[in-house]
Write a protein that holds these residues in place. Structure first.
Motif, PDB file in Angstrom:
ATOM      1  N   ASN A 213       0.841  -1.193   0.000  1.00 30.55           N
ATOM      2  CA  ASN A 213       0.000   0.000   0.000  1.00 30.55           C
ATOM      3  C   ASN A 213       0.880   1.249   0.000  1.00 30.55           C
ATOM      4  O   ASN A 213       2.064   1.181   0.358  1.00 30.55           O
ATOM      5  CB  ASN A 213      -0.911   0.031   1.240  1.00 30.55           C
ATOM      6  CG  ASN A 213      -2.312  -0.503   0.956  1.00 30.55           C
ATOM      7  OD1 ASN A 213      -3.032   0.023   0.110  1.00 30.55           O
ATOM      8  ND2 ASN A 213      -2.692  -1.579   1.631  1.00 30.55           N
ATOM      9  N   PRO A 214       0.319   2.408  -0.366  1.00 30.04           N
ATOM     10  CA  PRO A 214       1.066   3.655  -0.209  1.00 30.04           C
ATOM     11  C   PRO A 214       1.345   3.929   1.272  1.00 30.04           C
ATOM     12  O   PRO A 214       0.580   3.487   2.146  1.00 30.04           O
ATOM     13  CB  PRO A 214       0.122   4.712  -0.788  1.00 30.04           C
ATOM     14  CG  PRO A 214      -0.859   3.956  -1.621  1.00 30.04           C
ATOM     15  CD  PRO A 214      -0.999   2.620  -0.969  1.00 30.04           C
ATOM     16  N   LEU A 215       2.410   4.669   1.542  1.00 28.25           N
ATOM     17  CA  LEU A 215       2.802   4.932   2.932  1.00 28.25           C
ATOM     18  C   LEU A 215       1.719   5.646   3.730  1.00 28.25           C
ATOM     19  O   LEU A 215       1.517   5.360   4.910  1.00 28.25           O
ATOM     20  CB  LEU A 215       4.090   5.763   2.974  1.00 28.25           C
ATOM     21  CG  LEU A 215       5.381   5.029   2.611  1.00 28.25           C
ATOM     22  CD1 LEU A 215       6.557   5.998   2.643  1.00 28.25           C
ATOM     23  CD2 LEU A 215       5.634   3.866   3.565  1.00 28.25           C
ATOM     24  N   ASP A 216       1.007   6.598   3.093  1.00 25.02           N
ATOM     25  CA  ASP A 216      -0.021   7.320   3.848  1.00 25.02           C
ATOM     26  C   ASP A 216      -1.192   6.406   4.213  1.00 25.02           C
ATOM     27  O   ASP A 216      -1.843   6.594   5.237  1.00 25.02           O
ATOM     28  CB  ASP A 216      -0.483   8.600   3.144  1.00 25.02           C
ATOM     29  CG  ASP A 216      -0.805   8.421   1.674  1.00 25.02           C
ATOM     30  OD1 ASP A 216      -0.385   7.415   1.076  1.00 25.02           O
ATOM     31  OD2 ASP A 216      -1.483   9.301   1.110  1.00 25.02           O
ATOM     32  N   THR A 217      -1.452   5.388   3.382  1.00 31.03           N
ATOM     33  CA  THR A 217      -2.484   4.394   3.731  1.00 31.03           C
ATOM     34  C   THR A 217      -1.994   3.496   4.862  1.00 31.03           C
ATOM     35  O   THR A 217      -2.740   3.209   5.813  1.00 31.03           O
ATOM     36  CB  THR A 217      -2.839   3.531   2.500  1.00 31.03           C
ATOM     37  OG1 THR A 217      -3.295   4.386   1.453  1.00 31.03           O
ATOM     38  CG2 THR A 217      -3.918   2.517   2.824  1.00 31.03           C
ATOM     39  N   ILE A 218      -0.736   3.072   4.792  1.00 28.60           N
ATOM     40  CA  ILE A 218      -0.143   2.229   5.841  1.00 28.60           C
ATOM     41  C   ILE A 218      -0.196   2.962   7.182  1.00 28.60           C
ATOM     42  O   ILE A 218      -0.514   2.378   8.220  1.00 28.60           O
ATOM     43  CB  ILE A 218       1.312   1.857   5.460  1.00 28.60           C
ATOM     44  CG1 ILE A 218       1.317   0.908   4.256  1.00 28.60           C
ATOM     45  CG2 ILE A 218       2.049   1.219   6.650  1.00 28.60           C
ATOM     46  CD1 ILE A 218       2.685   0.729   3.599  1.00 28.60           C
ATOM     47  N   GLN A 219       0.070   4.264   7.131  1.00 29.47           N
ATOM     48  CA  GLN A 219       0.045   5.076   8.361  1.00 29.47           C
ATOM     49  C   GLN A 219      -1.386   5.284   8.862  1.00 29.47           C
ATOM     50  O   GLN A 219      -1.688   5.073  10.033  1.00 29.47           O
ATOM     51  CB  GLN A 219       0.720   6.427   8.075  1.00 29.47           C
ATOM     52  CG  GLN A 219       0.609   7.444   9.196  1.00 29.47           C
ATOM     53  CD  GLN A 219      -0.496   8.471   8.952  1.00 29.47           C
ATOM     54  OE1 GLN A 219      -0.758   8.868   7.818  1.00 29.47           O
ATOM     55  NE2 GLN A 219      -1.151   8.886  10.009  1.00 29.47           N
ATOM     56  N   ARG A 220      -2.294   5.648   7.938  1.00 31.21           N
ATOM     57  CA  ARG A 220      -3.666   5.973   8.340  1.00 31.21           C
ATOM     58  C   ARG A 220      -4.396   4.758   8.899  1.00 31.21           C
ATOM     59  O   ARG A 220      -5.153   4.858   9.863  1.00 31.21           O
ATOM     60  CB  ARG A 220      -4.420   6.550   7.137  1.00 31.21           C
ATOM     61  CG  ARG A 220      -5.687   7.301   7.478  1.00 31.21           C
ATOM     62  CD  ARG A 220      -6.252   8.055   6.290  1.00 31.21           C
ATOM     63  NE  ARG A 220      -6.578   7.217   5.155  1.00 31.21           N
ATOM     64  CZ  ARG A 220      -5.882   7.182   4.026  1.00 31.21           C
ATOM     65  NH1 ARG A 220      -4.813   7.944   3.884  1.00 31.21           N
ATOM     66  NH2 ARG A 220      -6.238   6.388   3.031  1.00 31.21           N
ATOM     67  N   MET A 221      -4.141   3.593   8.294  1.00 29.78           N
ATOM     68  CA  MET A 221      -4.809   2.363   8.722  1.00 29.78           C
ATOM     69  C   MET A 221      -4.062   1.631   9.837  1.00 29.78           C
ATOM     70  O   MET A 221      -4.478   0.552  10.269  1.00 29.78           O
ATOM     71  CB  MET A 221      -4.997   1.419   7.525  1.00 29.78           C
ATOM     72  CG  MET A 221      -5.788   2.013   6.364  1.00 29.78           C
ATOM     73  SD  MET A 221      -7.404   2.676   6.849  1.00 29.78           S
ATOM     74  CE  MET A 221      -8.242   1.173   7.364  1.00 29.78           C
ATOM     75  N   LYS A 222      -2.923   2.211  10.267  1.00 27.71           N
ATOM     76  CA  LYS A 222      -2.116   1.653  11.378  1.00 27.71           C
ATOM     77  C   LYS A 222      -1.606   0.241  11.088  1.00 27.71           C
ATOM     78  O   LYS A 222      -1.407  -0.557  12.010  1.00 27.71           O
ATOM     79  CB  LYS A 222      -2.924   1.654  12.699  1.00 27.71           C
ATOM     80  CG  LYS A 222      -3.582   2.963  13.071  1.00 27.71           C
ATOM     81  CD  LYS A 222      -2.560   4.012  13.461  1.00 27.71           C
ATOM     82  CE  LYS A 222      -3.200   5.316  13.915  1.00 27.71           C
ATOM     83  NZ  LYS A 222      -2.243   6.398  14.106  1.00 27.71           N
ATOM     84  N   PHE A 223      -1.366  -0.068   9.820  1.00 27.36           N
ATOM     85  CA  PHE A 223      -0.853  -1.406   9.491  1.00 27.36           C
ATOM     86  C   PHE A 223       0.516  -1.640  10.123  1.00 27.36           C
ATOM     87  O   PHE A 223       0.881  -2.776  10.423  1.00 27.36           O
ATOM     88  CB  PHE A 223      -0.772  -1.598   7.967  1.00 27.36           C
ATOM     89  CG  PHE A 223      -2.105  -1.613   7.277  1.00 27.36           C
ATOM     90  CD1 PHE A 223      -3.248  -2.116   7.901  1.00 27.36           C
ATOM     91  CD2 PHE A 223      -2.239  -1.131   5.981  1.00 27.36           C
ATOM     92  CE1 PHE A 223      -4.478  -2.127   7.257  1.00 27.36           C
ATOM     93  CE2 PHE A 223      -3.461  -1.140   5.324  1.00 27.36           C
ATOM     94  CZ  PHE A 223      -4.578  -1.639   5.971  1.00 27.36           C
ATOM     95  N   TYR A 224       1.277  -0.549  10.318  1.00 26.55           N
ATOM     96  CA  TYR A 224       2.612  -0.688  10.905  1.00 26.55           C
ATOM     97  C   TYR A 224       2.562  -1.229  12.339  1.00 26.55           C
ATOM     98  O   TYR A 224       3.562  -1.744  12.844  1.00 26.55           O
ATOM     99  CB  TYR A 224       3.386   0.642  10.849  1.00 26.55           C
ATOM    100  CG  TYR A 224       2.748   1.763  11.637  1.00 26.55           C
ATOM    101  CD1 TYR A 224       2.993   1.922  12.995  1.00 26.55           C
ATOM    102  CD2 TYR A 224       1.888   2.678  11.020  1.00 26.55           C
ATOM    103  CE1 TYR A 224       2.419   2.954  13.721  1.00 26.55           C
ATOM    104  CE2 TYR A 224       1.306   3.703  11.727  1.00 26.55           C
ATOM    105  CZ  TYR A 224       1.578   3.838  13.078  1.00 26.55           C
ATOM    106  OH  TYR A 224       0.988   4.862  13.795  1.00 26.55           O
TER     107      TYR A 224
END
Length: 339
Positions: A213-224
């Motif tokens: 996913n794009p980084l902003d999606t990874i950040q927004r969805m808290k996948f990290y």
């Protein structure tokens, strides 16, 4: 006295008539409702607002865009069908959501499709390839006036992904696309198509090891929070397609059509910069979580592309047939010339 009253009454009537005339003079001749899925804070909407303002100014108020973000007018399929049927004038849609509607556009699912350099990528986006891709929508009852970049995908996993060999045996979530499934098969990994809403839990419980996913999606969805490794690969182009209803578009004078298309194209450098700033801010938040982050080198990107591109290309041609074969030959000619 009667004279004065009559004069005042006449003045009042004239003022009202003048106001009505002024109102009609400033009312837009052409109004387009434009629906999309992103929030009002995200790049797509911010630049739709900018385009709306510029188009209004450049047509002296004759063309008005009314914007409806965040799926207010329905999911993407409903909006695309609305544009086709004429119940909606326009939508700005992620290409990844349009493959069922137009298989040719699934070419954008192929990994490492666009060059790293923004200016070179834009040459391909706005050149013969972009024109041919847009033209493929004509037979589907919609008018494509251009492509908008909307970031790039990166890999995350709960297992190491430091090298090409690390992908072997891992399970990755993908959107329902044979092209994306084949891209992972080429790495010795397997891919599982899962709805986006189920992804966080799937990562948390180990149903899949990783995702893209794009980084902003990874950040927004808290996948990290449920991943240990992030590989900054920029391997997948996230492109938006600007679609108008053909009857509405045809009703415009040619000069207004040109103004609209030119304005969408003109703001692309600023759109890229705005998206890059959002991605940089997202990366800072992800870094603060302490997960392992590694950036792919240029040589590694070449190595990954050589492995993934042929398999994804074959899956695309199988899906899009002769139309896809023609489109990919245009793309490859432009890509080689741009190198």
């Amino acid at each position: 006295m009667h004279h004065l009253i009559r004069n005042l009454a006449a003045s009042a009537v004239a003022a009202v008539a003048g106001a009505m005339f002024a109102g009609s003079a400033f009312a837009a001749d052409f109004v387009a409702k434009i629906g999309h899925l992103e929030s009002a804070q995200q790049s797509r909407h911010v630049f739709l607002e900018k385009v709306a303002k510029l188009v209004s100014e450049r047509t002296n108020g004759a063309v008005e865009f009314q914007l409806f973000p965040q799926g207010q007018l329905g999911q993407q399929r409903e909006m695309t069908e609305g544009v086709q049927l004429g119940t909606l004038e326009a939508t700005v849609a992620p290409a990844a959501f349009l493959g069922g509607f137009n298989p040719a556009v699934s070419i954008l699912d192929i990994p490492f499709l666009l060059p790293e350099d923004d200016a070179t990528a834009q040459k391909i986006r706005s050149g013969a390839f972009g024109e041919a891709l847009c033209a493929s929508f004509e037979t589907r009852g919609v008018k494509c006036v251009g492509l908008w970049p909307n970031g790039k995908k990166n890999f995350t996993s709960s297992k190491p992904i430091a090298s090409l060999g690390d992908f072997a045996g891992q399970k990755f979530r993908v959107m329902d696309s044979n092209i994306l499934i084949e891209q992972f098969n080429a790495l010795g990994a397997s891919a599982i198509a899962l709805p986006f809403g189920e992804l966080y839990t799937a990562l948390q419980t180990g149903v899949v090891d990783g995702e893209e996913n794009p980084l902003d999606t990874i950040q927004r969805m808290k996948f990290y929070e449920v991943q240990k490794h992030l590989l900054l690969s920029d391997h997948g182009a996230m492109e938006d397609v600007i679609l108008f209803n053909p009857a509405w578009w045809s009703s415009l004078p040619a000069e207004y059509q040109k103004t609209i298309a030119d304005t969408f194209n003109e703001v692309i450098p600023d759109l890229i910069a705005h998206k890059a700033a959002a991605v940089a801010a997202a990366l800072e938040e992800i870094k603060a979580s302490g997960i392992d982050i590694r950036e792919m080198s240029v040589d590694e990107k070449t190595e990954f592309r050589e492995k993934m591109y042929p398999a994804a290309r074959a899956a695309y041609v199988e899906r899009a047939g002769d139309e896809g074969e023609k489109l990919i030959s245009i793309y490859e000619k432009e890509y080689d010339a741009a190198k």
